[in-house]
Scaffold this motif. Structure first.
Motif, mmCIF file in Angstrom:
data_model
loop_
_atom_site.group_PDB
_atom_site.id
_atom_site.type_symbol
_atom_site.label_atom_id
_atom_site.label_comp_id
_atom_site.label_asym_id
_atom_site.label_seq_id
_atom_site.Cartn_x
_atom_site.Cartn_y
_atom_site.Cartn_z
ATOM 1 N N GLY A 55 0.780 -1.221 0.000
ATOM 2 C CA GLY A 55 0.000 0.000 0.000
ATOM 3 C C GLY A 55 0.812 1.270 0.000
ATOM 4 O O GLY A 55 0.238 2.367 -0.041
ATOM 5 N N LYS A 56 2.137 1.130 0.043
ATOM 6 C CA LYS A 56 2.982 2.320 0.052
ATOM 7 C C LYS A 56 3.991 2.266 -1.089
ATOM 8 O O LYS A 56 4.279 1.199 -1.637
ATOM 9 N N GLU A 57 4.547 3.420 -1.417
ATOM 10 C CA GLU A 57 5.562 3.467 -2.466
ATOM 11 C C GLU A 57 6.874 2.870 -1.969
ATOM 12 O O GLU A 57 7.174 2.866 -0.774
ATOM 13 N N ARG A 58 7.637 2.388 -2.911
ATOM 14 C CA ARG A 58 8.960 1.886 -2.603
ATOM 15 C C ARG A 58 9.861 3.060 -2.227
ATOM 16 O O ARG A 58 9.902 4.066 -2.934
ATOM 17 N N GLU A 59 10.594 2.922 -1.132
ATOM 18 C CA GLU A 59 11.428 4.023 -0.646
ATOM 19 C C GLU A 59 12.899 3.603 -0.610
ATOM 20 O O GLU A 59 13.229 2.454 -0.307
ATOM 21 N N ALA A 60 13.757 4.565 -0.869
ATOM 22 C CA ALA A 60 15.190 4.294 -0.889
ATOM 23 C C ALA A 60 15.755 4.198 0.518
ATOM 24 O O ALA A 60 15.317 4.915 1.430
ATOM 25 N N ILE A 61 16.712 3.316 0.693
ATOM 26 C CA ILE A 61 17.414 3.155 1.968
ATOM 27 C C ILE A 61 18.837 3.707 1.854
ATOM 28 O O ILE A 61 19.304 4.463 2.710
ATOM 29 N N VAL A 62 19.520 3.315 0.797
ATOM 30 C CA VAL A 62 20.910 3.735 0.613
ATOM 31 C C VAL A 62 21.256 3.583 -0.864
ATOM 32 O O VAL A 62 20.752 2.698 -1.543
ATOM 33 N N THR A 63 22.109 4.484 -1.346
ATOM 34 C CA THR A 63 22.631 4.370 -2.712
ATOM 35 C C THR A 63 24.150 4.302 -2.659
ATOM 36 O O THR A 63 24.785 4.906 -1.784
ATOM 37 N N VAL A 64 24.718 3.550 -3.585
ATOM 38 C CA VAL A 64 26.176 3.432 -3.700
ATOM 39 C C VAL A 64 26.545 3.792 -5.126
ATOM 40 O O VAL A 64 26.197 3.075 -6.070
ATOM 41 N N GLN A 65 27.228 4.911 -5.282
ATOM 42 C CA GLN A 65 27.628 5.357 -6.611
ATOM 43 C C GLN A 65 28.582 4.358 -7.252
ATOM 44 O O GLN A 65 29.254 3.585 -6.559
ATOM 45 N N ASN A 66 28.669 4.410 -8.589
ATOM 46 C CA ASN A 66 29.563 3.498 -9.288
ATOM 47 C C ASN A 66 31.015 3.674 -8.837
ATOM 48 O O ASN A 66 31.802 2.725 -8.857
ATOM 49 N N GLU A 67 31.387 4.872 -8.389
ATOM 50 C CA GLU A 67 32.751 5.094 -7.909
ATOM 51 C C GLU A 67 32.891 4.851 -6.412
ATOM 52 O O GLU A 67 33.969 5.021 -5.865
ATOM 53 N N GLY A 68 31.789 4.461 -5.759
ATOM 54 C CA GLY A 68 31.889 4.025 -4.378
ATOM 55 C C GLY A 68 31.272 4.919 -3.325
ATOM 56 O O GLY A 68 31.141 4.496 -2.171
ATOM 57 N N THR A 69 30.873 6.122 -3.676
ATOM 58 C CA THR A 69 30.292 7.020 -2.682
ATOM 59 C C THR A 69 28.969 6.457 -2.178
ATOM 60 O O THR A 69 28.102 6.081 -2.955
ATOM 61 N N GLU A 124 8.486 -1.972 12.466
ATOM 62 C CA GLU A 124 8.231 -1.095 11.317
ATOM 63 C C GLU A 124 9.189 -1.367 10.157
ATOM 64 O O GLU A 124 8.983 -0.865 9.047
ATOM 65 N N ASP A 125 10.228 -2.133 10.396
ATOM 66 C CA ASP A 125 11.146 -2.503 9.323
ATOM 67 C C ASP A 125 10.607 -3.660 8.481
ATOM 68 O O ASP A 125 11.226 -4.042 7.479
ATOM 69 N N THR A 126 9.500 -4.249 8.905
ATOM 70 C CA THR A 126 8.891 -5.320 8.125
ATOM 71 C C THR A 126 8.497 -4.806 6.748
ATOM 72 O O THR A 126 7.746 -3.837 6.627
ATOM 73 N N ALA A 127 9.059 -5.431 5.711
ATOM 74 C CA ALA A 127 8.845 -4.948 4.348
ATOM 75 C C ALA A 127 9.477 -5.918 3.372
ATOM 76 O O ALA A 127 10.204 -6.833 3.757
ATOM 77 N N MET A 128 9.205 -5.688 2.085
ATOM 78 C CA MET A 128 9.939 -6.362 1.029
ATOM 79 C C MET A 128 11.133 -5.471 0.701
ATOM 80 O O MET A 128 10.960 -4.270 0.451
ATOM 81 N N TYR A 129 12.313 -6.054 0.706
ATOM 82 C CA TYR A 129 13.532 -5.299 0.443
ATOM 83 C C TYR A 129 14.034 -5.633 -0.956
ATOM 84 O O TYR A 129 14.138 -6.800 -1.336
ATOM 85 N N TYR A 130 14.343 -4.579 -1.695
ATOM 86 C CA TYR A 130 14.797 -4.724 -3.068
ATOM 87 C C TYR A 130 16.184 -4.118 -3.250
ATOM 88 O O TYR A 130 16.486 -3.050 -2.712
ATOM 89 N N CYS A 131 16.993 -4.802 -4.045
ATOM 90 C CA CYS A 131 18.237 -4.241 -4.516
ATOM 91 C C CYS A 131 18.034 -3.839 -5.966
ATOM 92 O O CYS A 131 17.264 -4.473 -6.703
ATOM 93 N N ALA A 132 18.706 -2.772 -6.369
ATOM 94 C CA ALA A 132 18.541 -2.279 -7.735
ATOM 95 C C ALA A 132 19.873 -1.784 -8.275
ATOM 96 O O ALA A 132 20.747 -1.355 -7.517
ATOM 97 N N ALA A 133 19.992 -1.836 -9.593
ATOM 98 C CA ALA A 133 21.198 -1.353 -10.270
ATOM 99 C C ALA A 133 20.806 -0.390 -11.377
ATOM 100 O O ALA A 133 19.768 -0.571 -12.036
#
Length: 126
Positions: free
Chosen positions: A41-55, A87-96
């Protein structure tokens, strides 16, 4: 086509820790990699991003209790979640996403990432 696969979901009690892994079929240095989560029922939200150079940029969801690490030789990233809450109960997705990361504020990314895994369910019991 890049393949993204998450592993490590499951059930954990509140206060515990869990580590998810994200395997990418190509060198992670070529992609922006991110972790998202979504509850029904909610939008997918970002947790963390890792840049291609590592940031690494932690978003609001991941800033206090989550840690990212990587094994570049295995093209794998790990998300360790500590002091987990129901509240951390959720489906967790990794993306590229090829190249640099899309624009992401503290919750959402525009445009959306190109490749998503199937997701892994995490359930936190009180």
């Amino acid at each position: 086509v890049v393949q993204v696969m998450e592993c490590g979901g499951g059930s954990v009690q509140a206060g515990g820790s869990l580590t998810l892994s994200c395997a990418v079929s190509g060198p992670t240095s070529r992609y922006c990699i991110a972790w998202f989560r979504q509850v029904p029922g909610k939008e997918r939200e970002a947790i963390v991003t890792v840049q291609n150079e590592g940031t690494v940029k932690y978003k609001e969801l991941g800033r206090e209790r989550f840690t990212i690490s990587r094994d570049s030789d295995k093209n794998t990233l790990f998300l360790t979640m500590n002091k987990m809450e129901p509240e951390d109960t959720a489906m967790y997705y990794c993306a590229a996403h090829p190249g640099s990361c899309p624009y992401c504020d503290d919750r959402f990314c525009i445009p959306d990432f190109t490749y998503f895994g199937q997701g892994t369910q995490v359930n936190v019991s009180s």
